[in-house]
Enzyme design. Structure first.
Site, PDB file in Angstrom:
ATOM      1  CB  CYS A 166       2.364  86.024  93.110  1.00 45.98           C
ATOM      2  SG  CYS A 166       3.700  84.799  93.232  1.00 45.98           S
ATOM      3  CD  GLU A 329      25.167  84.856 109.733  1.00 46.99           C
ATOM      4  OE1 GLU A 329      25.289  85.732 108.855  1.00 46.99           O
ATOM      5  OE2 GLU A 329      24.892  83.653 109.472  1.00 46.99           O
ATOM      6  CB  CYS A 403      20.774  77.548  99.058  1.00 52.41           C
ATOM      7  SG  CYS A 403      22.196  78.661  99.188  1.00 52.41           S
TER       8      CYS A 403
END
Length: 447
Positions: A166, A329, A403
């Site tokens: 890869c 978080e 994202c």
């Protein structure tokens, strides 16, 4: 009871003119008035295609032959392109890839958010090959092939791609996939190992910084343990075992490997554990942090709130620039390690709190503290839940790292159309070259 039948697929090849590129990297055509998403095709091309799935509002197909190629088509570097689902844009020129991602971002902002940035930031890019330092390989023993497959999922996610290499994974791992598959195939427990995760920090003191986490569904015998340890020792890797949940992960060899990466511009070293989330692209991560701070403009007198802070990837270098930083978080383990990282780096102007940011946090002490600026780096689901709780009038400036362009667009609509912020700028960052993943950043200022 009548059984539901899937729509019948017509395997007759058909010719298609590719009109556009979809958000997931497939060509878009129209056939008898219906949209068709064609894997392996690019805008401007004429291809022969074969239907692979039929849906009410659209169909799916794959390219059999390119009859007229786009000038932006290039020869894929990876011999597994087209079968492996790890990346889908290798056949598109790299400069065009980032342009396509930028268009996805702008289209989402307009279509979903009904907003547009006052300026479009120049795209951030870094190394396009050998960049991926974290990931998960699926493992499957295939008796018909008399071999064990180690790799990413195929484009049909029911199957594991038969990889020998890869080129997006860091070469220390990406060029050793065949050796890893051979190792697993020689284990007595090969049929009971469903996945192997990899992660890489910085090399130091004779250790490569690379670690594997082997998930196993039954106890490993002494011979298997010895084989795994020998494989790691020969390459200066670490190997961890995971017989159960996250808490079950433990080192096989060496006993206490140091996993860490540096952010030298801010004199920060981040320690992590092998299943912790870190940004996959080390070079792009440092550029992303720098751009975030350029947009946020932290000052020595500022108190900054960093939500979805993880290990402190932004929080800790930000503490070098701002007066005080508070990171929040949801995963308690990451918060514990963020606190350890603050101490490790000698930072005393930073706090970390564990909190589920999808739930009501308005009674928590950190929510009631006053802040000047806000930094957000949420998961794909976005940040709308916490944005609706925050007293937003206190923030002169908000920087949002995303994202998923769809959730960013939705949240931008709330900030701009309901809360009176202006979307000053937005742009894309190529965290995952050759994939359709779109990482982006946006600056909001109080209007």
């Amino acid at each position: 009871m009548a059984r539901h039948r899937s729509p019948r697929i017509d395997k007759t090849p058909f010719e298609a003119e590719i009109l556009d590129l979809s958000h997931d990297g497939r060509g878009v055509a129209r056939r008898e008035g219906k949209a068709v998403f064609v894997a392996g095709a690019l805008p401007g091309e004429r291809v022969m295609a074969e239907q692979t799935a039929k849906n009410r509002h659209f169909d799916e197909a794959r390219t059999l032959e390119v009859l007229a190629a786009s000038p932006q088509r290039v020869v894929p570097r990876c011999l597994h392109f087209g079968s492996c689902g790890g990346c889908v844009l290798q056949h598109l020129d790299e400069s065009r890839q980032i342009e396509a991602k930028q268009q996805v971002l702008l289209d989402n902002l307009e279509r979903i958010g009904h907003v547009a940035p006052a300026s479009v930031l120049p795209p951030l890019t870094d190394a396009s090959w050998g960049y991926r330092r974290k990931g998960r390989f699926s493992v499957r023993r295939v008796d018909k092939k008399d071999k064990t497959l180690v790799g990413f999922r195929e484009q049909d996610p029911r199957f594991v791609a038969d990889l020998s290499e890869c080129h997006t994974v860091i070469p220390e791992i990406g060029l050793r996939i065949a050796a890893l598959a051979q190792l697993v195939d020689g284990l007595q427990a090969r049929a009971h190992i469903p996945q192997i995760e990899f992660i890489a920090g910085d090399a130091a003191d004779g250790f490569s910084g690379i670690a594997l986490v082997v998930r196993h569904l039954q106890p490993l015998g002494d011979a298997d343990l010895a084989a795994l340890a020998a494989f790691a020792q020969a390459r200066d890797w670490a190997v961890f075992l995971q017989p159960g949940g996250l808490e079950s992960v433990h080192a096989l060899w060496p006993q206490a490997p140091k996993l860490a990466f540096a952010l030298p511009q801010w004199k920060i070293e981040l320690l992590f554990r092998p299943l912790d989330f870190i940004q996959v692209n080390a070079g792009l991560n440092q550029k992303m942090i720098a751009r975030t701070f350029e947009l946020l403009e932290p000052q020595p007198q500022d108190r900054v709130l960093d939500l979805f802070c993880g290990l402190g990837n932004f929080t800790l270098p930000l503490a070098r620039l701002a007066g005080e930083v508070v990171g929040v978080e949801g995963e308690a383990g990451l918060v514990a390690r963020a606190r350890e990282n603050a101490a490790h780096n000698g930072l005393h102007n930073v706090q970390f709190h564990a909190a589920d940011l999808t739930q009501d946090q308005r009674g928590t002490p950190w929510m009631r503290q006053g802040f000047d600026k806000l930094l957000l780096d949420p998961p794909r689901s976005g940040a709308i839940d916490v944005l609706k709780q925050l007293p937003l009038k206190q923030f002169d400036r908000i920087v949002y790292v995303s994202c998923h362009p769809g959730s960013l667009a939705r949240d931008a609509a709330y900030l701009v159309n309901e809360q009176g912020y202006a979307l000053r700028s937005a742009g894309v960052m190529d965290m995952f070259p050759h994939t359709a993943h779109v990482e982006s950043i946006a600056l909001f200022e109080r209007g």
